[in-house]
Design an enzyme around this catalytic site. Structure first.
Site, PDB file in Angstrom:
ATOM      1  CG  ASP A 256      -2.154   0.861   0.963  1.00  0.00           C
ATOM      2  OD1 ASP A 256      -3.193   0.627   1.592  1.00  0.00           O
ATOM      3  OD2 ASP A 256      -2.070   1.781   0.114  1.00  0.00           O
TER       4      ASP A 256
HETATM    5  C1  GLC Z   1      -4.363   4.327  -0.220  1.00  0.00           C
HETATM    6  C2  GLC Z   1      -5.275   3.139  -0.088  1.00  0.00           C
HETATM    7  C3  GLC Z   1      -5.209   2.196  -1.248  1.00  0.00           C
HETATM    8  C4  GLC Z   1      -4.981   2.985  -2.522  1.00  0.00           C
HETATM    9  C5  GLC Z   1      -3.586   3.582  -2.423  1.00  0.00           C
HETATM   10  C6  GLC Z   1      -3.230   4.429  -3.656  1.00  0.00           C
HETATM   11  O1  GLC Z   1      -3.822   4.705   0.981  1.00  0.00           O
HETATM   12  O2  GLC Z   1      -5.214   2.399   1.126  1.00  0.00           O
HETATM   13  O3  GLC Z   1      -6.454   1.470  -1.298  1.00  0.00           O
HETATM   14  O4  GLC Z   1      -5.086   2.133  -3.655  1.00  0.00           O
HETATM   15  O5  GLC Z   1      -3.410   4.357  -1.257  1.00  0.00           O
HETATM   16  O6  GLC Z   1      -4.032   5.565  -3.700  1.00  0.00           O
END
Ligand code: GLC
Length: 717
Positions: A256
């Site tokens: 993430d």
């Molecule tokens: C965020 C989310 C994830 C998302 C990523 C990119 O913090 O937890 O679901 O795809 O960052 O934006």
């Protein structure tokens, strides 16, 4: 050989093989490419090169790996500094959010949903769409439930597989997320989740396992939280042991965004691409300074890290690139905002909106018999698509409930709109708005109140007054903004009142539910949500959606409260509720929900009969008949639950192990057959640490919901 010639030869070789219909030897092509790469080039591929890309190797014809959120639409473009660009060409199809898709209980529609996402991602030159989000809905308060699917692992598995197959059929990778145990947003970056192996295997992992083994998902996003003391994005047990060894996952694990904390742990424990660490480096990010940046080069050169670790990560990335024709080129460029995509959005909304209550058959409304409707509530007249956080979509258009009702009413029925409440921090009932709403209700034949939860206003304020949003959990289940007072006043003024609830999950209805004739769960039903709602209210569409999660009467009834911990002490959260999530708890512990898992009404009536059970070895089959006894064509979702009469370890009162959605004309009947196999009967014995199918007698329950069982029989396995 001239090194520049290699990529050209690779493509030529692939083309010739394709033409000759010989299987292209991807593995050799990957090995060839890796053997040509410098260590620097390999390291560039395992960390971000911008907010949503990871490194390319242009010399060898290897492009950047480009991703985009989000689970229900391709997100607007970001600059390298994370700011939204003013790109006017980045609007897209705003599909109903995940929980609305799950409420359709229609995996084939999930395939169509995924195809829209994949096609639009490709049009926008994205190789990966960061969805589906499939974390189990353990508590009603999780701010991201709207993005997810269900409290039940079987329903999650079936819907996720459809979605992923749809996306990947377009030559784009899906990215199932967030792996694993990311079931709350409070302290999501720090919380350490602790649960039994049985809860992990029976409840929290099955959706991911199905994504890998049934849908062949190309990428997985590891979550922020810790799991049993190790960060999920650097978790040896989850990533190496379970995902890559047990499930034989060949694709790519992406962190993430900004979830990585250690170079060696990320390298050794199964992470393949580090994303988002630049969030700490803005506005001038230096991507070589990532944990998997140039540090890795010195570690390899000093012998502290073996190069094969890096090679495996690059191999996985190249495997996905070949699988999605990123290296050998592809002609199809995808489509954008087509009528077909918009019709898919409409269909998902029509099948996902749930009719929860319909006393005295107040619905569907007959346009010939009513002259005026009071449409009340700010949610009736508010765009939702840019709210929620990273899952935002700049919708090509968005039909609100008010617009949908105005459009279907035309000049036949007068629409009187009243705002009813205001959305602002700690807003209480606004008496003048309520009076205005009551007046409209009194002066109209019918009143429709559109309320419920909210997203923030837009991406820049996604958490302002937001109850359904990333990085936010709801404080409780209480209706915000003084809506309870509004609803009670309007219902008193006009008994023909329909309450429409927007949001990602249950809300406390106890103050008005008994006096309210009709209730509809509208979720966030996408760009055609208002059209779908209006068609259901006026009977042009017969509702067929069913709840993918239980709606408890009050928060204190929820198992994560009664048995488990939520949100934990800030460091740890213990899932003592274990396997008793959702209806598995309410039914076993005999707690009456407001509306049960799998509940949803239709304008038709269905009769179930003639259950036949048969078995052969570890396989079984349930066959039964469903008849539409009404004068209205409709669709019914029949749900199959099992209950083991005697088991070594305790099991829930019932567990969903099959379902079938069937369309029936008036008077038509169909015979449904639901196959069962070992997976339908076994449970995870975490004393022996293995799946176990104990011989014995099982109850087979066929229901219109988890609590409306129509047929049952016994089978000896
Ligand atoms: C965020 C989310 C994830 C998302 C990523 C990119 O913090 O937890 O679901 O795809 O960052 O934006």
């Amino acid at each position: 050989m001239n090194k520049k010639a290699l990529p050209i030869l690779c493509c030529l070789f692939f083309t010739l093989h394709t033409m000759a219909q010989q299987p292209f030897d991807t593995s050799s092509a990957i090995s060839n490419l890796i053997s040509q790469m410098t260590l620097q080039e390999k390291v560039n591929m395992i960390h971000a090169s911008s907010s949503f890309t990871s490194g390319a190797v242009p010399r060898l014809g290897i492009p950047e790996f480009t991703s985009s959120d989000g689970p229900h639409g391709v997100r607007p473009e970001h600059g390298r500094g994370w700011d939204l660009t003013n790109n006017t060409a980045d609007s897209g199809t705003y599909l109903p959010t995940g929980v609305c898709l799950a409420a359709t209980w229609n995996p084939q529609l999930g395939v169509e949903y995924g195809k829209v996402l994949g096609s639009e991602a490709k049009y926008r030159h994205k190789n990966v769409i960061l969805g589906p989000g499939i974390n189990i809905i353990r508590t009603p308060l999780n701010g991201r439930n709207f993005e997810y699917q269900s409290e039940d692992p079987f329903l999650v598995s079936k819907m996720a597989v459809g979605y992923i197959k749809g996306v990947q059929s377009q030559g784009v990778s899906a990215c199932v997320k967030h792996f694993a145990a990311n079931n709350q947003e409070i302290n999501r970056h720090t919380i350490n989740v602790l649960m039994s192996e049985r809860a992990l295997r029976e409840i929290y992992l099955p959706g991911f396992k199905a994504a890998v083994q049934e849908a062949g998902v190309n990428t997985i996003m590891a979550s922020y939280n810790k799991f049993r003391g190790e960060w999920a994005s650097q978790n040896n047990y989850l990533l190496n042991q379970v995902l890559k060894k047990e499930w034989n996952f060949k694709g790519v694990v992406i962190s993430d965004w900004d979830a990585v904390t250690s170079t060696s742990e990320a390298l050794w424990n199964g992470l393949d691409i580090e994303m988002g660490t630049d969030l700490h480096m803005l506005p001038n990010p230096d991507y070589s300074k990532f944990y998997l940046g140039d540090t890795v080069i010195s570690l390899v050169k000093s012998g502290k890290i073996p190069e094969y670790l890096i090679n495996d990560k690059v191999r996985r990335i190249l495997y996905v690139m070949f699988k999605t024709n990123m290296i050998n080129g592809t002609t199809d460029k995808g489509e954008y905002n087509t009528k077909e995509h918009q019709l898919t959005a409409l269909k998902v909304a029509e099948e996902g909106i749930v009719l929860l209550k319909n006393q005295h058959n107040i619905l569907p409304l007959n346009a010939k018999k009513i002259k005026s409707i009071a449409v009340i509530g700010l949610n009736a007249n508010r765009k939702q698509s840019m709210g929620g956080g990273s899952s935002q979509v700049r919708a090509f258009y968005e039909i609100t409930p008010l617009e949908g009702l105005q459009s279907i009413a035309g000049n036949k029925v007068k629409i009187n709109y009243a705002q009813g409440y205001e959305i602002k921090r700690n807003a209480i009932a606004n008496q003048s708005l309520i009076e205005e709403a009551v007046k409209a209700a009194k002066n109209s034949d019918v009143a429709i109140i559109v309320g419920g939860w909210t997203h923030g206003y837009d991406y820049n304020n996604w958490k302002d007054n937001a109850y359904d949003a990333e990085d936010v959990d709801k404080p409780n289940m209480d209706m915000p903004f003084g809506q309870n007072e509004l609803i009670k006043a309007v219902v008193k003024a006009n008994p023909k009142t329909i309450v429409v609830l927007m949001g990602g999950g249950p809300i406390d209805m106890t103050q008005w539910i008994d006096e309210t004739a009709s209730v509809i769960q509208n979720w966030y039903a996408g760009m055609e949500g208002g059209t779908a709602l209006a068609k259901i209210i006026f009977g042009e569409v017969n509702p067929s959606g069913k709840l993918p999660m239980s709606f408890p009467k009050k928060l204190e009834d929820n198992p994560s409260y009664v048995l488990g911990e939520y949100p934990g002490d800030g460091n740890n959260v213990h899932y003592y509720d274990d396997i008793y999530v959702g209806y598995r708890y309410y039914d076993t512990y005999k707690v009456e929900p407001q509306f049960a898992f799998g509940h949803g009404l239709s304008y038709s009536n269905f009769e179930y009969s003639n259950l036949q059970l048969s078995s052969e070895g570890n396989n079984a089959k349930a066959t039964f008949t469903i008849k539409n006894t009404s004068k209205i064509a409709g669709a019914e979702i029949a749900e199959l639950y099992i209950h083991q009469e005697k088991s070594l370890l305790p099991r829930p009162l019932k567990e969903l192990k099959g379902f079938e959605k069937v369309n029936l004309q008036p008077g038509e009947q169909k015979t449904i057959s639901i196959p069962l196999n070992q997976n339908s009967f076994q449970y995870f014995n975490d004393v022996k640490n293995e799946w176990e199918m104990e011989p014995g007698v099982f109850d087979i329950l066929i229901g219109s919901s988890s609590r409306d069982i129509k047929l049952n029989g016994k089978i000896k396995m």
